[in-house]
Structure formats: C-alpha cells, structure tokens
Motif scaffolding. Structure first.
Motif, short mmCIF file in Angstrom:
data_model
loop_
_atom_site.label_atom_id
_atom_site.label_comp_id
_atom_site.label_asym_id
_atom_site.label_seq_id
_atom_site.Cartn_x
_atom_site.Cartn_y
_atom_site.Cartn_z
N SER A 149 28.74 81.53 40.56
CA SER A 149 29.81 81.20 41.51
C SER A 149 31.16 81.16 40.80
O SER A 149 32.19 81.54 41.38
CB SER A 149 29.53 79.87 42.22
OG SER A 149 29.58 78.78 41.33
N TRP A 150 31.17 80.69 39.54
CA TRP A 150 32.44 80.69 38.81
C TRP A 150 32.92 82.12 38.59
O TRP A 150 34.11 82.42 38.78
CB TRP A 150 32.28 79.97 37.46
CG TRP A 150 33.62 79.75 36.82
CD1 TRP A 150 34.28 80.60 35.97
CD2 TRP A 150 34.50 78.66 37.05
NE1 TRP A 150 35.51 80.09 35.64
CE2 TRP A 150 35.66 78.90 36.29
CE3 TRP A 150 34.40 77.49 37.82
CZ2 TRP A 150 36.74 78.00 36.30
CZ3 TRP A 150 35.46 76.60 37.81
CH2 TRP A 150 36.62 76.87 37.05
N GLN A 151 32.03 83.00 38.21
CA GLN A 151 32.42 84.39 37.99
C GLN A 151 32.91 85.05 39.27
O GLN A 151 33.83 85.86 39.25
CB GLN A 151 31.24 85.17 37.40
CG GLN A 151 30.90 84.75 35.98
CD GLN A 151 29.58 85.31 35.50
OE1 GLN A 151 28.63 85.48 36.29
NE2 GLN A 151 29.47 85.58 34.20
N VAL A 160 33.79 72.79 33.46
CA VAL A 160 33.03 72.69 34.70
C VAL A 160 31.61 72.25 34.36
O VAL A 160 30.99 72.77 33.44
CB VAL A 160 33.03 74.04 35.48
CG1 VAL A 160 32.54 75.19 34.61
CG2 VAL A 160 32.24 73.94 36.76
N ASP A 161 31.12 71.24 35.07
CA ASP A 161 29.77 70.74 34.82
C ASP A 161 28.73 71.78 35.20
O ASP A 161 28.92 72.57 36.14
CB ASP A 161 29.53 69.46 35.60
CG ASP A 161 30.18 68.24 34.97
OD1 ASP A 161 30.84 68.40 33.91
OD2 ASP A 161 30.03 67.14 35.52
N THR A 162 27.60 71.73 34.52
CA THR A 162 26.54 72.68 34.81
C THR A 162 25.86 72.41 36.14
O THR A 162 25.11 73.26 36.64
CB THR A 162 25.48 72.68 33.70
OG1 THR A 162 24.89 71.37 33.61
CG2 THR A 162 26.10 73.04 32.36
N TYR A 215 29.25 73.78 41.36
CA TYR A 215 29.43 75.19 41.68
C TYR A 215 30.48 75.35 42.77
O TYR A 215 30.72 74.45 43.59
CB TYR A 215 28.10 75.83 42.11
CG TYR A 215 27.39 75.13 43.23
CD1 TYR A 215 27.59 75.50 44.57
CD2 TYR A 215 26.49 74.10 42.98
CE1 TYR A 215 26.93 74.85 45.60
CE2 TYR A 215 25.82 73.45 44.01
CZ TYR A 215 26.05 73.84 45.31
OH TYR A 215 25.39 73.19 46.34
N LEU A 216 31.13 76.51 42.75
CA LEU A 216 32.19 76.81 43.70
C LEU A 216 31.63 77.44 44.97
O LEU A 216 30.61 78.13 44.94
CB LEU A 216 33.20 77.77 43.07
CG LEU A 216 33.95 77.27 41.83
CD1 LEU A 216 34.83 78.37 41.26
CD2 LEU A 216 34.78 76.04 42.16
N GLY A 254 30.22 72.31 45.34
CA GLY A 254 28.95 71.64 45.16
C GLY A 254 28.88 70.89 43.85
O GLY A 254 29.32 71.39 42.81
N HIS A 255 28.33 69.68 43.89
CA HIS A 255 28.17 68.87 42.69
C HIS A 255 26.99 67.94 42.93
O HIS A 255 27.03 67.14 43.86
CB HIS A 255 29.45 68.07 42.39
CG HIS A 255 29.41 67.34 41.09
ND1 HIS A 255 30.17 66.22 40.83
CD2 HIS A 255 28.71 67.58 39.96
CE1 HIS A 255 29.94 65.80 39.60
NE2 HIS A 255 29.05 66.60 39.05
N LEU A 256 25.98 68.03 42.09
CA LEU A 256 24.72 67.35 42.37
C LEU A 256 24.50 66.11 41.51
O LEU A 256 23.38 65.62 41.42
CB LEU A 256 23.56 68.33 42.18
CG LEU A 256 23.63 69.58 43.07
CD1 LEU A 256 22.46 70.50 42.78
CD2 LEU A 256 23.66 69.20 44.54
N TRP A 257 25.57 65.60 40.87
CA TRP A 257 25.38 64.47 39.96
C TRP A 257 24.80 63.24 40.65
O TRP A 257 24.06 62.46 40.06
CB TRP A 257 26.70 64.12 39.27
CG TRP A 257 27.47 63.01 39.92
CD1 TRP A 257 27.56 61.73 39.47
CD2 TRP A 257 28.25 63.05 41.12
NE1 TRP A 257 28.34 60.98 40.31
CE2 TRP A 257 28.78 61.76 41.33
CE3 TRP A 257 28.55 64.06 42.05
CZ2 TRP A 257 29.58 61.45 42.42
CZ3 TRP A 257 29.35 63.75 43.12
CH2 TRP A 257 29.85 62.48 43.30
N ASN A 258 25.13 63.04 41.92
CA ASN A 258 24.68 61.82 42.62
C ASN A 258 23.17 61.81 42.82
O ASN A 258 22.58 60.75 43.02
CB ASN A 258 25.39 61.69 43.96
CG ASN A 258 25.16 62.89 44.86
OD1 ASN A 258 25.34 64.03 44.43
ND2 ASN A 258 24.80 62.67 46.09
#
Length: 279
Positions: free
Chosen positions: A36-38, A103-105, A108-109, A236-240
C-alpha cells in the motif's frame, strides 16, 4: 514506484508472546503495509536486524521492498532490553533516515498520501488526560531528558515524519538517551518508557522547536477509554488488537486484510495460506 515519499519500516526481532492468530494477522498486514505504501506514497525501505531479514526472506516479503539495509545491533543488547524497548529501531531510523516517513509494519494506507510541507506529521493524536500519560515528571529519567509532566495531546507515530532533519536527530538522540539502561518506574505501565521515548518526546520536542504538530488524519484517540473521540483515521492500523482482542475481532481483521490483498493487489490466497504455515 521510483519517486514519491520514502517510507521506512524499522524493526528488530522480538520474543513473541502474542497469540498465533495475531501473529498470522501481523504477517499479512506487514505485506499490505509494504504494497500500500508503494501504491499510495512511494518507495519503502526496510531497516532491520539480520534475523528479521532472514524471517521476511522465508516468507517472501523481503523481495517486495525497494531497498533493504541491515541494522547493526551487535552492541545494542548491552544497553537496551528488546522487550522493554520494542520500538527502538524507529529511534535509530530517525537518525539514519531523517527525511523519510517512519511507518509501522502493522499500518497501511488506503488512499494517496498527501503530506504538508511543514511541521512534524503524526498519524493521529492521543488525548493526554489518561493516567497513562500523567505525572511523567515522576518517571525515572537518569538521562535528564526534558519531559512535559502531563501533555495535553501526544502524537501517534505509527506514521511519523519530523519537521526537519535536525529535529529528527534530536528526537532520536533524546529517546535513545532516555531508554539507555532500560529505566523503569514502579507502579507504571511497562510500555510507558518506550512510548515516552517514541511518541511523547517527538510531540514535545516538536513544540519546543516552534514547529507545528500535524494531525495528518484529523483523528483523536482516548487511551483512557480505548475509544476514538472522532471518526477513526483514514488508514489502517492494527496496534489496538495486540491488547487481548477477542478471537472474532482478529478473524474479522484477517479476513479484511487478506481480501484487500487478493482483490486490490492480486495476491493469490493460496500463496498467503502456504506462507502463513512457515515459521
């Protein structure tokens, strides 16, 4: 993508106590983070220790990066405990890549990334009124790093770019100094010192430098209630989900991420299933 905003994944191998379901989710999310970053931002670099490189090579993810650089960790374990300092490679990357976006692994964008020309950019903000962020002046701080006692807001660095290279290196050096020797404070969350080094200092030192704290996705999280006080950020960020999420939440996230990889990025489901069986 040869041009655009350079992103950096910075990581070192950690002993994992997370459920297998989350580990599988983190693997597919890692791939989505790269792809997604690319698609929506630019090239992405992996800055990681040799065990992480080898693990990603076995999964087939390593070849997806535009560039890789080995993090030399030979002396780091003498000064930093990996469990306590889980995000320490991000501080090292700030010095190594001061113009890039960390950007955390597990982030995602979803749309094209548009960064402002000035200010330190944070994925979103976290409200500072929670007990977690209170009385920071009481923390063990043998390095004497300047800390706000109770910040109004803290920038979340799941996506972070410092306002300028000088500030990036200042944040890096302050965070590394604060964590050296793995200070802990009785009665405080075991993750607090790393969070202070990574997020509180980035926010505080940005303000002290007279730079703007940019809330990129205009979202505000409350650590006290574990709820969004605004609409969730548009990425998107799944840390929680790391904090003991129910199995059904992990499954729903896994289905969503793998569907996105299949439908939007053409990753074959059979490939994902086969790779997830590898250690």
């Amino acid at each position: 993508m040869a041009e655009g905003v350079r992103g950096v994944h910075a990581y070192w191998q950690l002993p994992s106590r997370l459920p297998r379901a989350y580990q599988q989710l983190s693997r597919v999310t890692w791939l989505l983070s790269v792809l997604s970053w690319q698609r929506y931002a630019g090239p992405i670099t992996l800055y990681a220790d040799p065990p992480t490189m080898e693990w990603l090579d076995r999964l087939g993810w390593l070849a997806c990066y535009d560039r890789t650089e080995t993090l030399d960790d030979r002396d780091l374990d003498r000064h930093y405990d990996r469990v306590a300092c889980f995000a320490l490679p991000k501080l090292l990357a700030l010095d190594r890549y001061p113009d890039a976006v960390l950007v955390d692994t597990d982030a995602y964008l979803r749309t094209r990334l548009r960064l402002p020309a000035t200010g330190s950019v944070f994925a979103h903000l976290e409200h500072g009124d929670a007990d977690f962020y209170s009385r920071l002046g009481e923390l063990r701080n043998p390095a004497g790093v300047d800390l706000p006692d109770s910040p109004t807001a803290v920038g979340n660095t799941s996506l972070f770019r410092a306002a300028d290279p000088h500030l990036a290196r200042r944040i890096s050096h302050a965070g590394l100094s604060f964590l050296a020797g793995n200070p802990t404070t009785p009665g405080r969350d075991i993750h607090l010192h790393m969070t202070v080094a990574e997020q509180v200092l980035a926010t505080h030192l940005t303000t002290l430098a007279g730079q703007q704290v940019v809330n990129l996705f205009n979202a505000l999280w409350c650590p006290r209630t574990l709820r969004w006080l605004t609409d969730p950020p548009r990425f998107g960020h799944l840390w929680n989900l790391k904090r003991g999420a129910p199995a059904e939440h992990l499954l729903a996230a896994y289905v969503s991420v793998t569907r996105t990889l299949r439908d939007e990025y053409g990753v074959a489901p059979d490939r994902l299933r086969a790779l997830l069986e590898r250690i």
